[in-house]
Motif scaffolding. Structure first.
Motif, PDB file in Angstrom:
ATOM      1  N   ILE A  16       0.807  -1.212   0.000  1.00 44.94           N
ATOM      2  CA  ILE A  16       0.000   0.000   0.000  1.00 44.94           C
ATOM      3  C   ILE A  16       0.841   1.264   0.000  1.00 44.94           C
ATOM      4  N   SER A  17       2.171   1.151   0.123  1.00 47.55           N
ATOM      5  CA  SER A  17       3.001   2.347   0.207  1.00 47.55           C
ATOM      6  C   SER A  17       2.854   3.267  -0.990  1.00 47.55           C
ATOM      7  N   PRO A  18       2.762   2.750  -2.246  1.00 42.77           N
ATOM      8  CA  PRO A  18       2.552   3.680  -3.361  1.00 42.77           C
ATOM      9  C   PRO A  18       1.262   4.461  -3.233  1.00 42.77           C
ATOM     10  N   ALA A  19       0.218   3.833  -2.702  1.00 39.27           N
ATOM     11  CA  ALA A  19      -1.047   4.533  -2.532  1.00 39.27           C
ATOM     12  C   ALA A  19      -0.905   5.658  -1.510  1.00 39.27           C
ATOM     13  N   PHE A  20      -0.168   5.346  -0.388  1.00 47.47           N
ATOM     14  CA  PHE A  20       0.068   6.384   0.595  1.00 47.47           C
ATOM     15  C   PHE A  20       0.834   7.541  -0.021  1.00 47.47           C
ATOM     16  N   SER A  21       1.848   7.206  -0.829  1.00 43.72           N
ATOM     17  CA  SER A  21       2.689   8.223  -1.442  1.00 43.72           C
ATOM     18  C   SER A  21       1.889   9.115  -2.376  1.00 43.72           C
ATOM     19  N   THR A  22       1.131   8.475  -3.278  1.00 42.85           N
ATOM     20  CA  THR A  22       0.380   9.259  -4.238  1.00 42.85           C
ATOM     21  C   THR A  22      -0.728  10.058  -3.563  1.00 42.85           C
ATOM     22  N   SER A  60       5.156   4.628 -13.571  1.00 40.29           N
ATOM     23  CA  SER A  60       4.498   3.328 -13.432  1.00 40.29           C
ATOM     24  C   SER A  60       4.157   2.985 -11.988  1.00 40.29           C
ATOM     25  N   ASN A  61       4.766   3.704 -11.047  1.00 37.44           N
ATOM     26  CA  ASN A  61       4.489   3.476  -9.623  1.00 37.44           C
ATOM     27  C   ASN A  61       3.507   4.498  -9.058  1.00 37.44           C
ATOM     28  N   HIS A 103       9.087  12.951  -6.226  1.00 39.82           N
ATOM     29  CA  HIS A 103       9.525  12.314  -7.465  1.00 39.82           C
ATOM     30  C   HIS A 103       9.403  13.230  -8.680  1.00 39.82           C
ATOM     31  N   LEU A 104       9.019  14.473  -8.448  1.00 36.24           N
ATOM     32  CA  LEU A 104       8.768  15.394  -9.554  1.00 36.24           C
ATOM     33  C   LEU A 104      10.049  15.641 -10.362  1.00 36.24           C
ATOM     34  N   GLN A 105       9.926  15.539 -11.684  1.00 38.32           N
ATOM     35  CA  GLN A 105      11.058  15.773 -12.580  1.00 38.32           C
ATOM     36  C   GLN A 105      10.895  17.045 -13.401  1.00 38.32           C
TER      37      GLN A 105
END
Length: 212
Positions: free
Chosen positions: A17-23, A64-65, A91-93
């Motif tokens: 679930i970490s990607p969901a928390f991150s996003t 993709s994440n 993660h912004l580029q």
């Protein structure tokens, strides 16, 4: 063994679930940005904070994440100001906010965007100084802050940006000296004092690019 099994299952759950928390955190940051922005033409109407993540929003690109890697709001007829929440987009580029009517100071928290490759905020009404925290953006290649109302000097700390290829601060109200170390050393110019001298007008209309 049962406790170990429980711990293992819990860790697996957190990884899943970490990607969901991150996003979701990134979505909160973008929603906070929206609350500061005056959106005359409703370009942000798809920014729905009730969604799981912001990857379906217009002008937002994710990897993709499901991490936000691009924010494309250039020439969008928006005004208002920026806040520290943008620093949460880890993660912004690409940060594209050019040719709008955004005012106020540039948040020092943008220095937390360690993955940033391009920052285009030219053609707004930003004021105050260029944040020294930009020296932490080691991946930065393009920094365009021209046509604003920035004051102060070019921070010497920016000489550490070894990947910097384009640096444009023309048409501001900058003073001080031009750094000559790091990427600035490739520019074919001497160190000029450009506030209240004839050199100021020259520098105020100059774009810096190492390949020129």
């Amino acid at each position: 063994m049962a406790p170990l099994s429980i711990v293992s299952s819990f860790l697996t759950f957190l990884l899943c679930i970490s990607p969901a928390f991150s996003t979701n955190s990134e979505g909160n940051a973008l929603h906070a940005l929206r609350s500061r922005i005056n959106d005359a033409t409703n370009v942000l109407q798809s920014w729905d904070p009730t969604l799981v993540n912001p990857c379906t929003w217009f002008h937002v690109t994710c990897d993709s994440n499901n991490h936000v890697i691009r924010l494309d709001l250039g020439n969008s007829n928006i005004s208002g100001s920026l806040g520290p929440e943008l620093g949460e987009l880890k993660h912004l580029q690409y940060l594209e906010l050019y040719r709008n009517d955004i005012s106020g100071k540039i948040p020092k928290e943008l220095g937390k965007l360690k993955s940033l490759v391009s920052m285009d905020m030219y053609g707004n009404r930003f004021e105050g100084k260029i944040p020294k925290s930009f020296s932490k953006l080691k991946s930065l290649r393009f920094l365009r802050l021209n046509n604003n109302k920035l004051t102060g000097s070019i921070p010497r700390e920016l000489v550490s940006l070894s990947n910097l290829k384009v640096f444009d601060v023309s048409n501001n109200d900058l003073c001080g000296t031009i750094p000559v170390d790091g990427p600035f050393g490739t520019f074919s110019m001497e160190r000029y004092h450009f506030c209240h001298t004839p050199f100021f007008h020259l520098l105020n209309h100059m774009q810096y690019a190492p390949w020129q």
